[in-house]
Write an enzyme that holds these catalytic residues in place. Structure first.
Site, short mmCIF file in Angstrom:
data_model
loop_
_atom_site.label_atom_id
_atom_site.label_comp_id
_atom_site.label_asym_id
_atom_site.label_seq_id
_atom_site.Cartn_x
_atom_site.Cartn_y
_atom_site.Cartn_z
NE ARG A 62 50.81 39.94 59.41
CZ ARG A 62 51.51 38.86 59.79
NH1 ARG A 62 51.51 37.78 59.06
NH2 ARG A 62 52.22 38.90 60.90
CE1 TYR A 121 41.23 49.84 38.06
CE2 TYR A 121 43.13 48.74 39.00
CZ TYR A 121 42.19 49.76 39.04
OH TYR A 121 42.23 50.68 40.04
CG ASP A 195 39.13 41.83 37.78
OD1 ASP A 195 37.96 41.99 38.20
OD2 ASP A 195 40.02 42.69 37.93
CE LYS A 220 37.06 49.87 41.83
NZ LYS A 220 37.91 49.13 40.91
C1 LIG Z 1 39.27 48.83 40.73
C2 LIG Z 1 39.65 47.60 40.01
C3 LIG Z 1 40.74 46.82 40.41
C4 LIG Z 1 41.64 47.20 41.56
O1 LIG Z 1 40.98 47.15 42.78
P1 LIG Z 1 41.34 48.07 44.06
O2 LIG Z 1 40.29 47.69 45.02
O3 LIG Z 1 41.31 49.49 43.62
O4 LIG Z 1 42.71 47.66 44.49
C5 LIG Z 1 41.00 45.66 39.70
N1 LIG Z 1 40.27 45.29 38.63
C6 LIG Z 1 39.23 46.02 38.21
C7 LIG Z 1 38.44 45.58 37.03
C8 LIG Z 1 38.88 47.21 38.87
O5 LIG Z 1 37.85 47.94 38.43
#
Ligand SMILES: *Cc1c(COP(=O)(O)O)cnc(C)c1O
Length: 404
Positions: A62, A121, A195, A220
């Site tokens: 962790r 998001y 992000d 992603k």
């Molecule tokens: C999917 C996504 C998230 C969240 O990520 P997880 O891996 O599902 O927790 C945050 N920001 C964007 C732009 C996303 O596409």
């Protein structure tokens, strides 16, 4: 923008995570699928806890794990590819994008004000609206694609600690001027967190443009094969130490597991190659959709018709990514019908996988969302979101053609 000659971005993607060879000389790094680490003796354990030299390198997964650290080096190498002092930065891997985002925000905006983009998001938006206030943070939302609005909001909230935005936002693929907003943040003593999930470091380098922290859902494009859920964050090590981000991850417990980290590191090795194809396919499909009689409008930053095409061209490298949204002339029913007729395209949420994913927010992800909220987020009845895969582009077009 500066350019570097060696090693290329493609090489950095493959070699950036490399650590020391293991005792057997394994070519591919082993997966350290272990909860804890054995101390040679009491002294080495004690030194490890005190962060003293000569102690054990690892304590407990962790806190840190060699497989997770390989992923952290790999992401850091890509997100700092064009910055001046890459060695001053470090990566942190998390069990999901939301773990990275929430841990990052909690540590950076402690008891302060956050200015956030108004069409984030969904879960990020929910975290900021519903969880952050109870944790002592206040949040205001603006359209960050308009720098002037960000400046006004900073004047209204001089106590702002953090500005939060997505480099390419969902679903209208709006672009924010990271360079200008980073400058505003500097002038006001605030931090900018970006992000970069949709764009990936292949297309946008937020740290180079002045952002202080970059965050990802590695679920992603970085993972790239739809096989894991994960997140990551990259920033100057000094900043993360000062803000206690490492402690927050340890105590909130959101670190990535070794297996997922290993799969993500493997994914990153082909990121440049995949993004090149995602981008080429998306550009061709966007142009094709724009000329289709059943399509009213196409949102893609690579098209001249995108309101921010010029800004996109100055912020993005190597093209415009693999995400497209489009509006059907036939509205809700046309959306449902398209979803039920596609064969090659997979009906699913998420994005950034090797295969093409399609979804219709009005009947799927946003079916239970209030009209007002949908409208504010740009979710109309006939809006379709396409995460263009790396299949042969003619096959994707043939499928869309028969389904439309
Ligand atoms: C999917 C996504 C998230 C969240 O990520 P997880 O891996 O599902 O927790 C945050 N920001 C964007 C732009 C996303 O596409």
């Amino acid at each position: 923008m500066k350019t570097k000659t060696k090693p290329t971005f493609a090489s950095a993607a493959i070699h950036g995570g490399k650590g020391k060879p293991d005792q057997y000389g394994a070519h591919t790094s082993p997966i350290y699928q272990t909860s804890t680490f054995v101390f040679k003796d009491v002294e080495s354990g004690a030194k490890a806890f005190q962060h003293e030299e000569g102690g054990a390198s690892h304590i407990y997964s962790r806190i840190g794990n060699p497989t997770v650290e390989e992923l952290e080096r790999a992401i850091c190498a890509l997100e700092t590819y064009y910055v001046d002092e890459p060695e001053a930065y470090t990566g942190m891997a998390f069990g999901s994008g939301m773990a990275a985002i929430s841990t990052g925000i909690i540590s950076l905006a402690k008891e302060g004000h956050i200015i956030a983009q108004n069409d984030l998001y969904g879960c990020t938006s929910q975290f900021l609206k519903e969880e952050a206030p109870g944790m002592g943070m206040s949040v205001s939302f603006v359209d960050t694609s308009d720098v002037f609005l960000v400046e006004l909001e900073l004047k209204k909230h001089p106590e702002t600690k953090l500005i939060y935005l997505e480099s390419v936002a969902n679903p209208t693929l709006k672009i924010s001027d990271i360079r200008a907003i980073a400058q505003l943040a500097e002038n006001h003593g605030a931090l900018l967190m970006v992000d970069n999930t949709f764009a990936t470091p292949y297309h946008i380098q937020p740290l180079e443009l002045g952002a202080h922290v970059v965050v990802h859902s590695t679920t992603k494009y970085l993972g790239g094969h739809g096989s894991i859920v994960g997140g990551a964050l990259v920033a100057r090590k000094e900043l993360l130490e000062e803000k206690g981000t490492f402690l927050y991850r340890k105590n909130l417990g959101g670190i990535a597991g070794p297996m997922d980290a290993w799969l993500t590191t493997n994914g990153i090795k082909t990121l440049p190659l995949r993004m090149k194809q995602h981008n080429e396919n998306a550009m061709e499909i966007a142009r094709w959709l724009e000329n289709h009689p059943k399509v009213d409008h196409v949102f893609y930053p690579g098209l001249d018709s995108h309101p921010q095409h010029k800004l996109a061209s100055s912020v993005m490298r190597n093209g415009f990514g693999g995400m497209i949204s489009f509006e059907l002339t036939g509205g809700y029913q046309a959306g449902v019908s398209l979803m039920n007729k596609v064969e090659l395209c997979t009906l699913a949420v998420s994005l950034g996988s090797v295969d093409t994913l399609i979804q219709h927010p009005a009947s799927m992800t946003h079916a239970v969302v209030d009209e007002e909220i949908k409208k504010a987020a740009g979710i109309t009845e006939g809006l379709v979101r396409l995460s263009v895969g790396i299949e042969g582009v003619e096959d994707i077009i043939t499928d869309l053609e028969q389904a439309l």
